[in-house]
Design a protein around this motif. Sequence first.
Motif, PDB file in Angstrom:
ATOM      1  N   UNK A   1       0.732  -1.218  -0.038  1.00 17.10           N
ATOM      2  CA  UNK A   1       0.084  -0.220   0.079  1.00 17.10           C
ATOM      3  C   UNK A   1       0.923   1.430   0.082  1.00 17.10           C
ATOM      4  N   UNK A   2       2.162   1.163   0.437  1.00 10.37           N
ATOM      5  CA  UNK A   2       2.797   2.300   0.558  1.00 10.37           C
ATOM      6  C   UNK A   2       3.710   2.253  -0.868  1.00 10.37           C
TER       7      UNK A   2
ATOM      8  N   UNK B   1      -5.006  -2.512  -7.021  1.00  9.96           N
ATOM      9  CA  UNK B   1      -6.133  -1.511  -7.386  1.00  9.96           C
ATOM     10  C   UNK B   1      -6.418  -0.843  -6.096  1.00  9.96           C
ATOM     11  N   UNK B   2      -7.398  -0.006  -6.217  1.00 15.19           N
ATOM     12  CA  UNK B   2      -7.934   0.968  -5.213  1.00 15.19           C
ATOM     13  C   UNK B   2      -8.125   0.088  -4.194  1.00 15.19           C
ATOM     14  N   UNK B   3      -7.523   0.436  -3.047  1.00 15.10           N
ATOM     15  CA  UNK B   3      -8.056  -0.403  -1.561  1.00 15.10           C
ATOM     16  C   UNK B   3      -7.775  -1.719  -1.612  1.00 15.10           C
ATOM     17  N   UNK B   4      -7.202  -2.338  -2.914  1.00 17.54           N
ATOM     18  CA  UNK B   4      -6.723  -3.823  -2.428  1.00 17.54           C
ATOM     19  C   UNK B   4      -5.337  -3.975  -1.454  1.00 17.54           C
ATOM     20  N   UNK B   5      -4.463  -3.138  -1.738  1.00 15.10           N
ATOM     21  CA  UNK B   5      -3.306  -3.541  -0.717  1.00 15.10           C
ATOM     22  C   UNK B   5      -3.952  -3.001   0.630  1.00 15.10           C
ATOM     23  N   UNK B   6      -4.424  -1.796   0.768  1.00 10.18           N
ATOM     24  CA  UNK B   6      -5.024  -1.812   2.126  1.00 10.18           C
ATOM     25  C   UNK B   6      -5.797  -2.880   2.678  1.00 10.18           C
ATOM     26  N   UNK B   7      -6.653  -3.381   1.998  1.00 10.60           N
ATOM     27  CA  UNK B   7      -7.488  -4.825   2.189  1.00 10.60           C
ATOM     28  C   UNK B   7      -6.502  -5.720   2.794  1.00 10.60           C
TER      29      UNK B   7
END
Length: 164
Positions: free
Chosen positions: A87-88, A95-101
């Motif tokens: 995410x960093x 994709x959008x939000x995938x790494x945060x998830x």
Amino acid sequence: MGLLRSVWPDTNTATVGVLLWILAGAGKVLVGVAPANENLPLHQIGTVNLPLGSVAILLLALATRHTRIGMFGIVAAVFGLLGTAMSIFAPELLGVGGADTMAGYPGDIWLFVVGAAALLPRRESDRGARGGVVAGARCAHAARHARERGHRDLLGAVISLYAA
């Protein structure tokens, strides 16, 4: 986790893990209270919960590394830290939000597994039948240790058995 501090092994590693888990929880609250579209700086401060949660799981897993829960925690922490790094450094890969998830869900899954393990009845093989006399003695020692430390709840007794 803070109220359940007594169920983790009495080590510095577990103590720091519990403290980080509490801070990660406060970060999650902050992320929810300050959405990114309303207060981005405060929201970004709260996102520190992602790496803190993964590091907390890793420390608690290392404190109980000789158990199934400990080994699962190590795997969950590695996935969480990998998601945090993605995410960093490469958020576009998932994709959008995938790494945060990927950074956040391992902590939620780990928490669910630890809670479920506390609710499940112990199998005979976990009590030492498969491991013979040594494993049986370790489980008996862990149960005695749990009673001496005053664990009256199921989670405290289970984690004491797994942490032995």
